[in-house]
Design a protein around this motif. Structure first.
Motif, PDB file in Angstrom:
ATOM      1  N   THR A   6       0.850  -1.191   0.000  1.00 47.29           N
ATOM      2  CA  THR A   6       0.000   0.000   0.000  1.00 47.29           C
ATOM      3  C   THR A   6       0.887   1.243   0.000  1.00 47.29           C
ATOM      4  O   THR A   6       2.094   1.164   0.256  1.00 47.29           O
ATOM      5  CB  THR A   6      -0.893   0.018   1.257  1.00 47.29           C
ATOM      6  OG1 THR A   6      -0.058   0.162   2.419  1.00 47.29           O
ATOM      7  CG2 THR A   6      -1.743  -1.241   1.356  1.00 47.29           C
ATOM      8  N   ALA A   7       0.278   2.385  -0.244  1.00 49.13           N
ATOM      9  CA  ALA A   7       1.023   3.645  -0.190  1.00 49.13           C
ATOM     10  C   ALA A   7       1.591   3.866   1.208  1.00 49.13           C
ATOM     11  O   ALA A   7       2.716   4.357   1.357  1.00 49.13           O
ATOM     12  CB  ALA A   7       0.110   4.800  -0.590  1.00 49.13           C
ATOM     13  N   LEU A   8       0.837   3.474   2.226  1.00 52.16           N
ATOM     14  CA  LEU A   8       1.316   3.629   3.603  1.00 52.16           C
ATOM     15  C   LEU A   8       2.540   2.745   3.851  1.00 52.16           C
ATOM     16  O   LEU A   8       3.501   3.173   4.488  1.00 52.16           O
ATOM     17  CB  LEU A   8       0.199   3.304   4.592  1.00 52.16           C
ATOM     18  CG  LEU A   8       0.511   3.560   6.056  1.00 52.16           C
ATOM     19  CD1 LEU A   8       0.807   5.036   6.304  1.00 52.16           C
ATOM     20  CD2 LEU A   8      -0.644   3.091   6.929  1.00 52.16           C
ATOM     21  N   ALA A  12       6.292   4.034   4.767  1.00 50.83           N
ATOM     22  CA  ALA A  12       6.978   3.507   5.954  1.00 50.83           C
ATOM     23  C   ALA A  12       8.336   2.918   5.588  1.00 50.83           C
ATOM     24  O   ALA A  12       9.316   3.108   6.308  1.00 50.83           O
ATOM     25  CB  ALA A  12       6.103   2.464   6.639  1.00 50.83           C
ATOM     26  N   MET A  13       8.411   2.195   4.465  1.00 53.34           N
ATOM     27  CA  MET A  13       9.684   1.620   4.010  1.00 53.34           C
ATOM     28  C   MET A  13      10.736   2.697   3.804  1.00 53.34           C
ATOM     29  O   MET A  13      11.916   2.487   4.075  1.00 53.34           O
ATOM     30  CB  MET A  13       9.499   0.909   2.661  1.00 53.34           C
ATOM     31  CG  MET A  13       8.837  -0.410   2.716  1.00 53.34           C
ATOM     32  SD  MET A  13       8.709  -1.010   0.999  1.00 53.34           S
ATOM     33  CE  MET A  13       7.186  -1.915   1.099  1.00 53.34           C
ATOM     34  N   GLN A  14      10.291   3.830   3.305  1.00 52.47           N
ATOM     35  CA  GLN A  14      11.209   4.920   2.983  1.00 52.47           C
ATOM     36  C   GLN A  14      11.420   5.880   4.154  1.00 52.47           C
ATOM     37  O   GLN A  14      12.271   6.760   4.083  1.00 52.47           O
ATOM     38  CB  GLN A  14      10.684   5.696   1.770  1.00 52.47           C
ATOM     39  CG  GLN A  14      10.509   4.844   0.533  1.00 52.47           C
ATOM     40  CD  GLN A  14      11.798   4.151   0.126  1.00 52.47           C
ATOM     41  OE1 GLN A  14      12.871   4.752   0.121  1.00 52.47           O
ATOM     42  NE2 GLN A  14      11.708   2.879  -0.201  1.00 52.47           N
ATOM     43  N   GLY A  15      10.595   5.737   5.204  1.00 53.70           N
ATOM     44  CA  GLY A  15      10.706   6.629   6.362  1.00 53.70           C
ATOM     45  C   GLY A  15      10.101   7.998   6.131  1.00 53.70           C
ATOM     46  O   GLY A  15      10.494   8.971   6.776  1.00 53.70           O
ATOM     47  N   LYS A  27      -7.393   8.308   6.157  1.00 54.92           N
ATOM     48  CA  LYS A  27      -7.950   7.007   6.560  1.00 54.92           C
ATOM     49  C   LYS A  27      -7.230   5.794   5.980  1.00 54.92           C
ATOM     50  O   LYS A  27      -7.846   4.753   5.760  1.00 54.92           O
ATOM     51  CB  LYS A  27      -9.448   6.926   6.241  1.00 54.92           C
ATOM     52  CG  LYS A  27     -10.267   8.093   6.734  1.00 54.92           C
ATOM     53  CD  LYS A  27     -10.288   8.142   8.232  1.00 54.92           C
ATOM     54  CE  LYS A  27     -11.211   9.270   8.704  1.00 54.92           C
ATOM     55  NZ  LYS A  27     -10.753   9.959   9.854  1.00 54.92           N
ATOM     56  N   ALA A  28      -5.939   5.897   5.751  1.00 60.36           N
ATOM     57  CA  ALA A  28      -5.179   4.716   5.323  1.00 60.36           C
ATOM     58  C   ALA A  28      -5.223   3.686   6.446  1.00 60.36           C
ATOM     59  O   ALA A  28      -5.102   4.030   7.619  1.00 60.36           O
ATOM     60  CB  ALA A  28      -3.733   5.096   5.011  1.00 60.36           C
ATOM     61  N   ARG A  37       3.104 -10.670   5.208  1.00 59.04           N
ATOM     62  CA  ARG A  37       2.438 -10.404   6.487  1.00 59.04           C
ATOM     63  C   ARG A  37       3.066  -9.249   7.257  1.00 59.04           C
ATOM     64  O   ARG A  37       2.981  -9.179   8.473  1.00 59.04           O
ATOM     65  CB  ARG A  37       2.363 -11.665   7.343  1.00 59.04           C
ATOM     66  CG  ARG A  37       1.503 -12.730   6.676  1.00 59.04           C
ATOM     67  CD  ARG A  37       1.263 -13.923   7.530  1.00 59.04           C
ATOM     68  NE  ARG A  37       0.584 -13.552   8.772  1.00 59.04           N
ATOM     69  CZ  ARG A  37       0.523 -14.343   9.823  1.00 59.04           C
ATOM     70  NH1 ARG A  37       1.074 -15.524   9.796  1.00 59.04           N
ATOM     71  NH2 ARG A  37      -0.089 -13.947  10.909  1.00 59.04           N
ATOM     72  N   TYR A  38       3.683  -8.298   6.552  1.00 53.53           N
ATOM     73  CA  TYR A  38       4.227  -7.104   7.181  1.00 53.53           C
ATOM     74  C   TYR A  38       3.179  -6.000   7.113  1.00 53.53           C
ATOM     75  O   TYR A  38       2.488  -5.845   6.111  1.00 53.53           O
ATOM     76  CB  TYR A  38       5.471  -6.594   6.463  1.00 53.53           C
ATOM     77  CG  TYR A  38       6.678  -7.487   6.529  1.00 53.53           C
ATOM     78  CD1 TYR A  38       6.781  -8.529   7.450  1.00 53.53           C
ATOM     79  CD2 TYR A  38       7.730  -7.283   5.668  1.00 53.53           C
ATOM     80  CE1 TYR A  38       7.906  -9.328   7.507  1.00 53.53           C
ATOM     81  CE2 TYR A  38       8.865  -8.078   5.721  1.00 53.53           C
ATOM     82  CZ  TYR A  38       8.942  -9.101   6.630  1.00 53.53           C
ATOM     83  OH  TYR A  38      10.055  -9.892   6.680  1.00 53.53           O
ATOM     84  N   THR A  39       3.113  -5.210   8.172  1.00 55.37           N
ATOM     85  CA  THR A  39       2.304  -3.998   8.170  1.00 55.37           C
ATOM     86  C   THR A  39       3.228  -2.816   7.901  1.00 55.37           C
ATOM     87  O   THR A  39       4.456  -2.964   7.873  1.00 55.37           O
ATOM     88  CB  THR A  39       1.623  -3.789   9.532  1.00 55.37           C
ATOM     89  OG1 THR A  39       2.643  -3.636  10.525  1.00 55.37           O
ATOM     90  CG2 THR A  39       0.689  -4.945   9.880  1.00 55.37           C
TER      91      THR A  39
END
Length: 134
Positions: A6-8, A12-15, A27-28, A37-39
């Motif tokens: 997802t965009a979220l 998060a991966m990029q910080g 509302k993501a 299974r990673y959030t």
């Protein structure tokens, strides 16, 4: 790695903590899991992105989202393994279960921190373990 993310999760991966805040405002979902299974929180923890972790925790991301940790490390184990003390502290502050076992070896975050030589994290986690009352 980005397949079905997802965009979220990507933010998060990029910080990208500002992007995370804006996506949450729109509302993501915090708890959608990738095929691995990673959030979004797990991606932020794995990358050592403290500001992203803080933004996700403020939005009430669950630091113990997996129901089954037999084959997965917890967010706290990842932080302990990589020596991310401030992230481990934030996760515990958000209610992460310090005594939760995870991964194939069935280990706790404290055990991992001690094994990896991150003694400050190990001591912190020992102090925060829930002990049965006498």
């Amino acid at each position: 790695m980005l397949f079905r993310s997802t965009a979220l999760m990507y933010a998060a991966m990029q910080g990208f903590s500002e992007a995370i805040r804006r996506l949450i405002e729109h509302k993501a979902s915090l708890e959608i899991q990738s095929p691995q299974r990673y959030t979004a929180l797990m991606y932020a923890v794995r990358g050592g992105h403290e500001n992203a972790v803080q933004a996700l925790l403020r939005a009430k991301a669950d630091p113990d989202v997996h129901g089954d940790y037999e084959t997965f490390d917890t967010h706290l184990i990842i932080a302990a393994e990589r020596g991310f003390f401030s992230i481990a502290r934030a996760l515990v502050g958000a209610g992460a279960n310090v005594c939760l076992y995870g991964g194939h070896a069935g280990r706790t975050a404290e055990c991992v921190a001690r094994h990896e030589g991150h003694h400050e994290i190990s001591e912190f986690l020992c102090y925060h373990e829930k002990r049965p009352s006498a």
